[in-house]
Design a protein around this motif. Structure first.
Motif, PDB file in Angstrom:
ATOM      1  N   PHE A  40       2.983  -6.152   7.106  1.00 60.07           N
ATOM      2  CA  PHE A  40       2.471  -6.172   5.741  1.00 60.07           C
ATOM      3  C   PHE A  40       1.241  -7.059   5.604  1.00 60.07           C
ATOM      4  O   PHE A  40       0.324  -6.753   4.843  1.00 60.07           O
ATOM      5  CB  PHE A  40       3.570  -6.651   4.788  1.00 60.07           C
ATOM      6  N   THR A  41       1.210  -8.181   6.333  1.00 60.74           N
ATOM      7  CA  THR A  41       0.140  -9.156   6.153  1.00 60.74           C
ATOM      8  C   THR A  41      -1.028  -8.987   7.116  1.00 60.74           C
ATOM      9  O   THR A  41      -2.096  -9.565   6.878  1.00 60.74           O
ATOM     10  CB  THR A  41       0.690 -10.591   6.314  1.00 60.74           C
ATOM     11  N   ALA A  42      -0.867  -8.241   8.198  1.00 65.35           N
ATOM     12  CA  ALA A  42      -1.944  -8.133   9.184  1.00 65.35           C
ATOM     13  C   ALA A  42      -2.287  -6.685   9.533  1.00 65.35           C
ATOM     14  O   ALA A  42      -3.441  -6.263   9.404  1.00 65.35           O
ATOM     15  CB  ALA A  42      -1.574  -8.903  10.456  1.00 65.35           C
ATOM     16  N   TYR A  95      -1.266  -3.653   8.271  1.00 67.14           N
ATOM     17  CA  TYR A  95      -1.619  -2.762   7.157  1.00 67.14           C
ATOM     18  C   TYR A  95      -3.003  -3.078   6.591  1.00 67.14           C
ATOM     19  O   TYR A  95      -3.820  -2.162   6.390  1.00 67.14           O
ATOM     20  CB  TYR A  95      -0.561  -2.820   6.065  1.00 67.14           C
ATOM     21  N   PRO A  96      -3.333  -4.353   6.302  1.00 65.44           N
ATOM     22  CA  PRO A  96      -4.697  -4.623   5.801  1.00 65.44           C
ATOM     23  C   PRO A  96      -5.795  -4.190   6.766  1.00 65.44           C
ATOM     24  O   PRO A  96      -6.855  -3.728   6.338  1.00 65.44           O
ATOM     25  CB  PRO A  96      -4.699  -6.148   5.609  1.00 65.44           C
ATOM     26  N   PHE A  97      -5.537  -4.341   8.085  1.00 69.49           N
ATOM     27  CA  PHE A  97      -6.558  -3.942   9.049  1.00 69.49           C
ATOM     28  C   PHE A  97      -6.813  -2.443   8.986  1.00 69.49           C
ATOM     29  O   PHE A  97      -7.968  -2.001   8.883  1.00 69.49           O
ATOM     30  CB  PHE A  97      -6.126  -4.346  10.458  1.00 69.49           C
ATOM     31  N   ASN A 153      -6.086  -0.416   6.622  1.00 70.07           N
ATOM     32  CA  ASN A 153      -6.616  -0.064   5.311  1.00 70.07           C
ATOM     33  C   ASN A 153      -8.115  -0.353   5.231  1.00 70.07           C
ATOM     34  O   ASN A 153      -8.878   0.414   4.620  1.00 70.07           O
ATOM     35  CB  ASN A 153      -5.882  -0.850   4.224  1.00 70.07           C
ATOM     36  N   THR A 154      -8.555  -1.434   5.893  1.00 68.70           N
ATOM     37  CA  THR A 154      -9.988  -1.738   5.945  1.00 68.70           C
ATOM     38  C   THR A 154     -10.741  -0.680   6.736  1.00 68.70           C
ATOM     39  O   THR A 154     -11.843  -0.265   6.350  1.00 68.70           O
ATOM     40  CB  THR A 154     -10.209  -3.125   6.581  1.00 68.70           C
ATOM     41  N   TRP A 167      -9.855   2.415   7.028  1.00 70.30           N
ATOM     42  CA  TRP A 167      -9.879   3.602   6.170  1.00 70.30           C
ATOM     43  C   TRP A 167     -10.959   3.486   5.091  1.00 70.30           C
ATOM     44  O   TRP A 167     -11.731   4.419   4.852  1.00 70.30           O
ATOM     45  CB  TRP A 167      -8.504   3.786   5.533  1.00 70.30           C
ATOM     46  N   PHE A 223     -16.348  -1.918  -2.206  1.00 67.87           N
ATOM     47  CA  PHE A 223     -15.308  -2.208  -1.223  1.00 67.87           C
ATOM     48  C   PHE A 223     -15.488  -1.413   0.064  1.00 67.87           C
ATOM     49  O   PHE A 223     -15.149  -1.879   1.147  1.00 67.87           O
ATOM     50  CB  PHE A 223     -13.928  -1.922  -1.825  1.00 67.87           C
ATOM     51  N   SER A 232     -16.009  -3.156   3.644  1.00 68.60           N
ATOM     52  CA  SER A 232     -15.085  -2.867   4.743  1.00 68.60           C
ATOM     53  C   SER A 232     -15.836  -2.510   6.017  1.00 68.60           C
ATOM     54  O   SER A 232     -15.423  -2.882   7.119  1.00 68.60           O
ATOM     55  CB  SER A 232     -14.142  -1.723   4.347  1.00 68.60           C
ATOM     56  N   SER A 277     -16.964  -5.629   7.481  1.00 65.59           N
ATOM     57  CA  SER A 277     -15.800  -6.287   8.078  1.00 65.59           C
ATOM     58  C   SER A 277     -15.500  -5.739   9.463  1.00 65.59           C
ATOM     59  O   SER A 277     -15.087  -6.491  10.362  1.00 65.59           O
ATOM     60  CB  SER A 277     -14.580  -6.109   7.169  1.00 65.59           C
TER      61      SER A 277
END
Length: 278
Positions: A10-12, A14-16, A18-19, A21, A246, A250, A253
């Motif tokens: 959830f903290t690593a 998924y955000p990666f 999602n970024t 995407w 965003f 991304s 990023s």
């Protein structure tokens, strides 16, 4: 282990993803919905002078800072490793810059570097009769940011290297003295090879840590003058939270992720080479 794995996902992870995407989409939360644009965001990176300038300064900032921190940290560690009166107090004082929050240090140095009433220019004017426009000059601002970062982070590097020095067996130095080595040759042929794994490790840590530097630039210069002191992390913040773009943020990023990945691979290869050579 399921709760720990779920938390990590959830903290690593998924955000990666999602970024990743979002980097292929044009998305402004104020004007939904998302629109798939393919490589358009990455193509825009090559034409964005703010991003190219951020990449160049990020590489310069991280490289120069890390090299200076290791050299100065080694000097501090060698000094603090010797026996002298008040060594414990000196070791405690050495950690004060590292203990100060980065934002506090950045604001303090911003005042110290001021052209008109800063203490640094006052000292320069009293000693050599010149004043340097540190934070309004392109290279002056870059030098000021790097110097502040080195001042803040060097004590931590020195502490790590001090711990490494204390792990070197004293028998080797005694054997070296029997063979006729002096302090300089003992450092290069005994101390340095034995603590090289720790040097590579702390170097890799500082490279990765400083690639994501944000608070120093944000509080000290705001990326100026122009884009002179803008790092990638600060550019991502500007695009995401000022322009609310965003998708483009991304994409930037992902560039930062690639730079961190390359630095990590180089560091791990160096560490493996040092381990084999030992």
């Amino acid at each position: 282990m399921l709760p720990a794995v779920a938390l990590r996902l959830f903290t690593a992870i998924y955000p990666f993803f999602n970024t990743v995407w979002l980097s292929f989409h044009d998305w402004n939360p104020a004007f939904p919905p998302q629109q798939f644009v393919g490589l358009k965001n990455f193509q825009a990176l090559t034409r964005d002078i703010a991003v190219t300038s951020s990449i160049s300064f990020t590489v310069l900032f991280v490289t120069v800072s890390t090299l200076l921190e290791i050299v100065l940290g080694m000097a501090i560690a060698l000094m603090l490793n010797r026996a002298f009166f008040g060594r414990g107090a000196v070791r405690a004082v050495n950690l004060i810059p590292w203990a100060i929050p980065m934002v506090v240090a950045a604001i303090g140095f911003r005042w110290m570097y001021d052209t008109q009433y800063g203490v640094i220019n006052d000292l320069l004017h009293r000693t050599i009769g010149v004043k340097v426009p540190w934070l309004v000059d392109f290279w002056g601002a870059r030098a000021a940011v790097i110097a502040t970062n080195v001042w803040k982070s060097t004590p931590f590097v020195g502490l790590v290297l001090l711990a490494a020095l204390q792990g070197v067996p004293q028998d080797l130095y005694e054997a070296g003295r029997v063979d006729g080595t002096n302090r300089v040759s003992a450092f290069f042929y005994i101390t340095l090879p034995l603590i090289m794994p720790q040097i590579v490790t702390i170097g890799l840590f500082m490279v990765v840590w400083q690639l994501a530097a944000f608070d120093l630039v944000f509080a000290m210069t705001g990326g100026g003058p122009g884009f002179a002191t803008q790092v990638l992390a600060y550019r991502i913040y500007q695009v995401a939270f000022t322009a609310l773009n965003f998708g483009y943020a991304s994409a930037i990023s992902m560039v930062l992720f690639i730079v961190v990945g390359i630095a990590s691979i180089i560091g791990l290869l160096l560490f493996r080479k040092v381990e084999v050579s030992l």
